[in-house]
Design a protein around this motif. Structure first.
Motif, mmCIF file in Angstrom:
data_model
loop_
_atom_site.group_PDB
_atom_site.id
_atom_site.type_symbol
_atom_site.label_atom_id
_atom_site.label_comp_id
_atom_site.label_asym_id
_atom_site.label_seq_id
_atom_site.Cartn_x
_atom_site.Cartn_y
_atom_site.Cartn_z
ATOM 1 N N LEU A 43 0.823 -1.142 -0.059
ATOM 2 C CA LEU A 43 0.065 0.106 0.031
ATOM 3 C C LEU A 43 0.916 1.276 -0.059
ATOM 4 C CD1 LEU A 43 -2.554 -1.055 2.635
ATOM 5 C CD2 LEU A 43 -3.028 -0.848 0.075
ATOM 6 N N GLY A 44 2.216 1.026 0.114
ATOM 7 C CA GLY A 44 3.147 2.291 -0.008
ATOM 8 C C GLY A 44 3.404 2.712 1.607
ATOM 9 N N ARG A 45 3.048 2.100 2.424
ATOM 10 C CA ARG A 45 3.244 2.486 3.803
ATOM 11 C C ARG A 45 4.619 2.293 4.122
ATOM 12 N NH1 ARG A 45 -1.652 -0.290 6.769
ATOM 13 N NH2 ARG A 45 -0.825 -2.058 5.555
ATOM 14 N N ASP A 46 5.352 3.254 4.933
ATOM 15 C CA ASP A 46 6.783 3.217 5.224
ATOM 16 C C ASP A 46 7.024 2.100 6.275
ATOM 17 O OD1 ASP A 46 9.460 3.824 5.461
ATOM 18 O OD2 ASP A 46 9.121 5.271 7.148
ATOM 19 N N MET A 47 7.897 1.081 5.941
ATOM 20 C CA MET A 47 7.800 -0.278 6.831
ATOM 21 C C MET A 47 8.630 0.253 8.079
ATOM 22 S SD MET A 47 6.208 -2.593 5.927
ATOM 23 C CE MET A 47 7.003 -3.945 6.930
ATOM 24 N N PHE A 48 9.810 1.168 7.927
ATOM 25 C CA PHE A 48 10.520 1.642 9.161
ATOM 26 C C PHE A 48 9.481 2.255 10.231
ATOM 27 C CE2 PHE A 48 13.232 4.717 11.471
ATOM 28 C CZ PHE A 48 14.092 3.779 11.790
ATOM 29 N N SER A 49 8.705 3.183 9.589
ATOM 30 C CA SER A 49 7.712 3.971 10.535
ATOM 31 C C SER A 49 6.973 2.794 11.395
ATOM 32 C CB SER A 49 7.216 4.895 10.061
ATOM 33 O OG SER A 49 7.912 5.816 9.295
ATOM 34 N N ARG A 50 6.564 1.744 10.420
ATOM 35 C CA ARG A 50 5.372 0.976 11.037
ATOM 36 C C ARG A 50 6.202 -0.019 11.965
ATOM 37 N NH1 ARG A 50 2.561 -2.447 6.654
ATOM 38 N NH2 ARG A 50 0.974 -2.529 8.157
ATOM 39 N N THR A 51 7.340 -0.525 11.651
ATOM 40 C CA THR A 51 8.459 -1.235 12.760
ATOM 41 C C THR A 51 8.409 -0.661 14.049
ATOM 42 O OG1 THR A 51 9.270 -2.191 10.797
ATOM 43 C CG2 THR A 51 10.426 -2.675 12.766
ATOM 44 N N MET A 52 8.735 0.829 14.086
ATOM 45 C CA MET A 52 9.151 1.483 15.178
ATOM 46 C C MET A 52 7.585 1.482 16.198
ATOM 47 S SD MET A 52 12.054 3.109 14.968
ATOM 48 C CE MET A 52 12.597 1.408 14.237
ATOM 49 N N TYR A 53 6.718 1.715 15.411
ATOM 50 C CA TYR A 53 5.326 1.840 16.007
ATOM 51 C C TYR A 53 5.066 0.573 16.868
ATOM 52 C CZ TYR A 53 3.850 6.705 14.894
ATOM 53 O OH TYR A 53 3.928 7.943 14.696
ATOM 54 N N ALA A 54 5.464 -0.746 16.021
ATOM 55 C CA ALA A 54 4.812 -2.175 16.283
ATOM 56 C C ALA A 54 5.892 -2.313 17.472
ATOM 57 C CB ALA A 54 5.210 -2.865 15.183
ATOM 58 N N THR A 55 7.141 -1.672 17.531
ATOM 59 C CA THR A 55 8.038 -2.093 18.710
ATOM 60 C C THR A 55 7.164 -1.794 19.964
ATOM 61 O OG1 THR A 55 9.693 -1.610 17.288
ATOM 62 C CG2 THR A 55 10.271 -1.552 19.595
ATOM 63 N N ARG A 56 6.457 -0.699 20.033
ATOM 64 C CA ARG A 56 5.836 -0.191 21.129
ATOM 65 C C ARG A 56 4.795 -1.287 21.545
ATOM 66 N NH1 ARG A 56 3.251 5.450 20.820
ATOM 67 N NH2 ARG A 56 5.201 5.963 21.349
ATOM 68 N N VAL A 57 4.028 -1.680 20.401
ATOM 69 C CA VAL A 57 2.650 -2.627 20.829
ATOM 70 C C VAL A 57 3.438 -3.877 21.350
ATOM 71 C CG1 VAL A 57 0.929 -3.771 19.523
ATOM 72 C CG2 VAL A 57 1.088 -1.453 19.170
ATOM 73 N N SER A 58 4.281 -4.464 20.459
ATOM 74 C CA SER A 58 4.967 -5.790 20.918
ATOM 75 C C SER A 58 5.404 -5.612 22.109
ATOM 76 C CB SER A 58 5.870 -6.011 19.832
ATOM 77 O OG SER A 58 5.388 -6.784 18.795
ATOM 78 N N LEU A 59 6.294 -4.642 22.544
ATOM 79 C CA LEU A 59 7.014 -4.895 24.009
ATOM 80 C C LEU A 59 5.815 -4.633 25.035
ATOM 81 C CD1 LEU A 59 10.138 -3.246 23.628
ATOM 82 C CD2 LEU A 59 9.638 -5.337 23.576
ATOM 83 N N SER A 60 4.790 -3.936 24.578
ATOM 84 C CA SER A 60 3.486 -3.505 25.630
ATOM 85 C C SER A 60 2.963 -4.887 25.726
ATOM 86 C CB SER A 60 2.818 -2.555 25.276
ATOM 87 O OG SER A 60 1.925 -2.752 24.125
#
Lengths: 328, 372
Positions: free
Chosen positions: B152-169
């Motif tokens: 979809l053209g979403r930036d994987m780096f940004s998504r990974t950064m946000y996902a880090t928060r969710v996964s760790l939480s």
């Protein structure tokens, strides 16, 4: 001995019964019942249903009775007739659907167990004998990574490599030309060429775990006085190693066989899905995603039953390996 | 005459007067891998807290000019070999594929997009505290996608950064739930003993003999389909916590049973200690370190379980994104063959699980500083 055996058997039956309750809870968990879901689906495409018809359907399916009656008839079906219910998704009895795919799951589980023990015991012994050597460090690093890598990532990576570098068709059990072919050596060879990836993937974390315990157990044994005494009496090093410390260290390893099987069974469905194997994994996931709970519950029951059976077998094995164990 | 007493220099270790925690720290420090793991975890925590700032883009924002695009490497040297003080990425231009007639981005080595630090970009709300549009890095003209983009053209780096928060939480909440359950159930079993102990131990044995992943899958699959992703998030973390408490309960129980017989406990009882003081002041501190070890070790378990669930599409779901949710896009071999960069979040999973394992091992050795 016989008494202890009977005790174990009784305990196994009791756990199986508990598991059947868990499986039944799983079946009943999703809100609404099949009749409701069916009617909603039909109504969306324009069909009309009266409340009577829905009730009729419930009666036919037997889901209008109280839950304990349903549970008893469900359990009775399994025990008396080996009947796990009816899969609404496949429109076939659950036993039939699972029966086609269960052998592969079993084969995979046993091959993986064999692989785990065959690889980890020698490495564990070697790492303990040559503690802090380069090889020991390398193996522990590999072990750490093996423990930290999710199975499915490993599977994806291996499949990618198999496809890129060996030109092997990724996923499935056979190359396209062998899928429908009759059994032959070539087909068997093709099966082995495909089967090693799921076996390695399923076994890696367990192998890493097993290497660690074998190494720790061996280190404990190697420091003991009887080893020193045996060495002082001039026994050849290899013979000594295999006959005493290894023999002693094996007991706890055998005792945990049941857990290892649990571990393998637990990982199997996800690998089946990722690698598109014709085993019970994709079946289970598909049933869960579509809330075909009769099938899913039966799968939970079978997965749990397998591990309980495994624990029972490992208890028996332990008695054979270590006669000192009085099964209490 | 007053004798002047020189205080010992602080770097000299005095094991005879050091506190228990001091001894543990000394022992932990000897484990180089554990210290390294600790540093990695600190880095992950930093990412989890400052995800908005570290990510150059809003994770949901699409870049229609760069669909399913490969990572854009950052260069210091251009194709002529001359050095640039500001790092840059090569510009991408849209070309039409002669066969499929689809728009494909092509590298244009003639133009460069400089990558600058502390640039203004998409606005975000930092934990609802304040709004900002400051990002660690970005480009003013063009775009930079360190980990590429998805279909979809979403930036994987940004998504990974946000996902880090969710996964760790998720891991944190799951571990907390199992910690509370384990401490209470194990504490009750160890404290009362007898029939209750017997029952709890059989229960634990039973739960441990059941393959967890199929059970987790079945439980999450039974969650109602019309729940919001936030409800699903709460439910998934709770389910992960509900099945993970057995290990901790065992530790608490066995420690309590062993400690009950210790001399210092009898001494405290004879001195007239109340039960509360006995537990809080004497019992708890003596096995707290073991609990912390168990907590650390159960972290990667929960983390990997959540990743596996989400990867199969039965755990969290968008718009809440964890590493597992990101990996969901890499489920089949075909998408990996075309877009191998979708597997990058998997590296984050592996590295964080490794770090937790390292730290856990170091802590296990440090937990009993009086052992030889």
């Amino acid at each position: 001995m016989i008494r202890a055996l009977l005790q174990r058997l009784l305990y196994m039956v009791l756990t199986l019964w508990l598991v059947s309750i868990v499986a039944y809870v799983v079946i009943q968990l999703p809100p609404g019942d099949y009749a409701e879901a069916y009617v909603t689906g039909k109504q969306q495409s324009g069909a009309a249903f009266s409340e009577d018809e829905v009730q009729n359907m419930r009666r036919m399916l037997g889901i209008d009775r109280p839950w304990y009656e349903q549970y008893l008839s469900w359990l009775g079906g399994i025990v008396l007739r080996g009947d796990f219910g009816y899969s609404f998704e496949w429109r076939r009895p659950v036993t039939e659907v699972i029966g086609e795919r269960l052998p592969l799951t079993l084969m995979l589980a046993f091959l993986t167990l064999a692989f785990m023990y065959a690889v980890s015991l020698p490495i564990g012994i070697y790492s303990a004998v040559r503690q802090y050597s380069m090889t020991d460090h390398v193996f522990s690093l590999v072990g750490y990574i093996g423990l930290a890598t999710p199975n499915f990532l490993l599977a994806l990576a291996l499949m990618y490599m198999a496809q890129q570098y060996f030109g092997q068709s990724a996923g499935g059990l056979f190359s396209p030309e062998f899928v429908e072919a009759p059994w032959s050596w070539a087909r068997f060879w093709d099966l082995l060429a495909h089967l090693w990836i799921p076996v390695v993937v399923l076994g890696t974390a367990g192998t890493a775990n097993l290497i660690r315990s074998m190494r720790a157990l061996m280190l404990d044994e190697l420091g003991k006085m009887y080893v020193v005494a045996a060495r002082a009496s001039g026994l050849s090093p290899m013979r000594l190693l295999l006959k005493y410390p290894v023999r002693m260290a094996l007991n706890p390893i055998v005792a945990t066989l049941g857990w290892r099987l649990t571990f393998v069974i637990s990982g199997a469905p996800i690998i089946g899905v990722v690698m598109a194997l014709p085993d019970t994994g994709p079946l289970f996931l598909h049933a869960l995603l579509n809330q075909d709970m009769q099938l899913a519950g039966a799968m939970v029951f079978i997965y749990c039953g397998l591990t309980i059976l495994g624990t029972f077998v490992s208890d028996l094995l332990l008695v054979l390996v270590d006669p000192r164990v009085k099964m209490a | 005459m007053v004798a002047s007493v020189q205080p010992l220099p602080s770097r000299i270790k005095r094991p005879d007067v050091a506190s228990q925690w001091q001894l543990m720290w000394w022992r932990f420090r000897r484990h180089h891998m554990a210290v390294l793991g600790m540093a990695m975890l600190a880095a992950f925590a930093f990412v989890a807290i400052f995800a908005e700032f570290l990510a150059p883009y809003d994770p949901a924002k699409r870049n229609p000019r760069y669909l399913a695009g490969a990572p854009t490497p950052v260069h210091f040297f251009d194709s002529q070999g001359s050095f640039h003080a500001t790092p840059f990425v090569y510009a991408r231009t849209a070309k039409r594929d002669p066969v499929t007639l689809r728009q494909v981005p092509a590298v244009d080595e003639g133009r460069q997009w400089p990558v600058r630090f502390f640039v203004r970009g998409d606005t975000y709300s930092f934990f609802g505290l304040f709004e900002s549009d400051l990002h660690l890095f970005g480009t003013s003209d063009g775009f930079v996608h360190l980990f590429g983009t998805d279909h979809l053209g979403r930036d994987m780096f940004s998504r990974t950064m946000y996902a880090t928060r969710v996964s760790l939480s998720v891991a944190l909440v799951g571990v907390t739930v199992s910690f509370i359950l384990g401490a209470i159930i194990g504490g009750v079993a160890g404290y009362f003993g007898g029939a209750i102990d017997m029952f709890v131990m059989r229960l634990i044995e039973f739960i441990r003999s059941v393959p967890t992943l199929p059970l987790w899958l079945a439980l999450t699959a039974a969650l109602p389909r019309d729940w919001t992703s936030l409800q699903i998030y709460v439910a998934v973390t709770t389910i992960l916590g509900l099945l993970g408490w057995t290990h901790l309960a065992r530790t608490v129980r066995s420690k309590l049973l062993a400690l009950r017989e210790e001399d210092f406990v009898i001494a405290a009882k004879l001195a007239g200690c109340t039960d509360a003081r006995l537990i809080g002041r004497h019992l708890l501190p003596s096995f707290l370190s073991y609990l912390i070890v168990d907590l650390t070790i159960s972290f990667p378990e929960v983390l990997l379980a959540e990743t596996a669930l989400s990867f199969l599409g039965l755990g969290l779901r968008e718009p809440i994104e964890s590493w597992g949710v990101l990996l969901y896009a890499a489920q089949n071999i075909r998408s990996i063959a075309h877009m191998p960069w979708l597997l990058i979040p998997g590296l984050f999973v592996i590295v964080s699980a490794l770090a937790f394992n390292f730290v856990g091992d170091g802590m296990r050795d440090a937990a009993d500083p009086y052992a030889k």
